[in-house]
Design an enzyme around this catalytic site. Structure first.
Site, mmCIF file in Angstrom:
data_model
loop_
_atom_site.group_PDB
_atom_site.id
_atom_site.type_symbol
_atom_site.label_atom_id
_atom_site.label_comp_id
_atom_site.label_asym_id
_atom_site.label_seq_id
_atom_site.Cartn_x
_atom_site.Cartn_y
_atom_site.Cartn_z
ATOM 1 N N CYS A 51 2.267 -1.847 11.814
ATOM 2 C CA CYS A 51 1.226 -0.944 12.319
ATOM 3 C C CYS A 51 1.776 0.468 12.371
ATOM 4 O O CYS A 51 2.918 0.678 12.765
ATOM 5 C CB CYS A 51 0.783 -1.343 13.726
ATOM 6 N N GLN A 52 0.950 1.415 12.005
ATOM 7 C CA GLN A 52 1.320 2.823 12.065
ATOM 8 C C GLN A 52 1.477 3.239 13.527
ATOM 9 O O GLN A 52 2.395 3.943 13.895
ATOM 10 C CB GLN A 52 0.213 3.624 11.390
#
Length: 140
Positions: A51-52
């Site tokens: 996930c960013q």
């Protein structure tokens, strides 16, 4: 309520909105109602890889059902995990393992996310399924 019924409710809710700005706003609202993870579980072990943004997911087995809590440092991501938790929390490990995630495509979520957020979404689903696989061994 069965996972499929919850997913159908989510599809119905998203279909009420005409454009994606309204759907994003709705996702943000869902994120605000997310059952928050206890601070003690905001650890590297509970961070979703891929996930960013930072997304933490914690799972506990209660009465042979998995209860998820989560949090994120980004409002859209918080909305995404809120949708997933709504669909999969308080379900048996087998129900989670067997469940499909077609409802994500039906609400058009994946196609309206940036590639990095879409990858994060896939990682969140994988992690929820992994918790279910791990807990399946503890259920009679």
């Amino acid at each position: 309520m069965a996972i499929k019924d919850i997913q159908n409710d989510i599809i119905d809710e998203f279909s009420m909105f005409d454009d994606w700005m309204e759907r994003y706003e709705y996702m943000i609202e869902l994120g605000k109602s997310l059952p928050l993870i206890d601070d003690q579980y905001k650890t590297d072990d509970n961070i979703i890889k891929g996930c960013q943004s930072k997304v933490w997911v914690h799972a506990e087995l209660k009465d042979n059902k998995i209860v998820f809590t989560a949090d994120s440092d980004a409002i859209i991501t918080k909305g995404i995990i809120a949708i997933l938790i709504r669909a999969f929390s308080n379900q048996t490990p087998k129900a989670i393992i067997d469940a499909d995630t077609d409802f994500i495509d039906e609400i058009g979520l994946k196609e309206h996310l940036s590639p990095t957020r879409a990858n994060g979404l896939v990682s969140m689903i994988k992690q929820i399924k992994m918790y279910a696989i791990a807990y399946q061994t503890q259920v009679q």
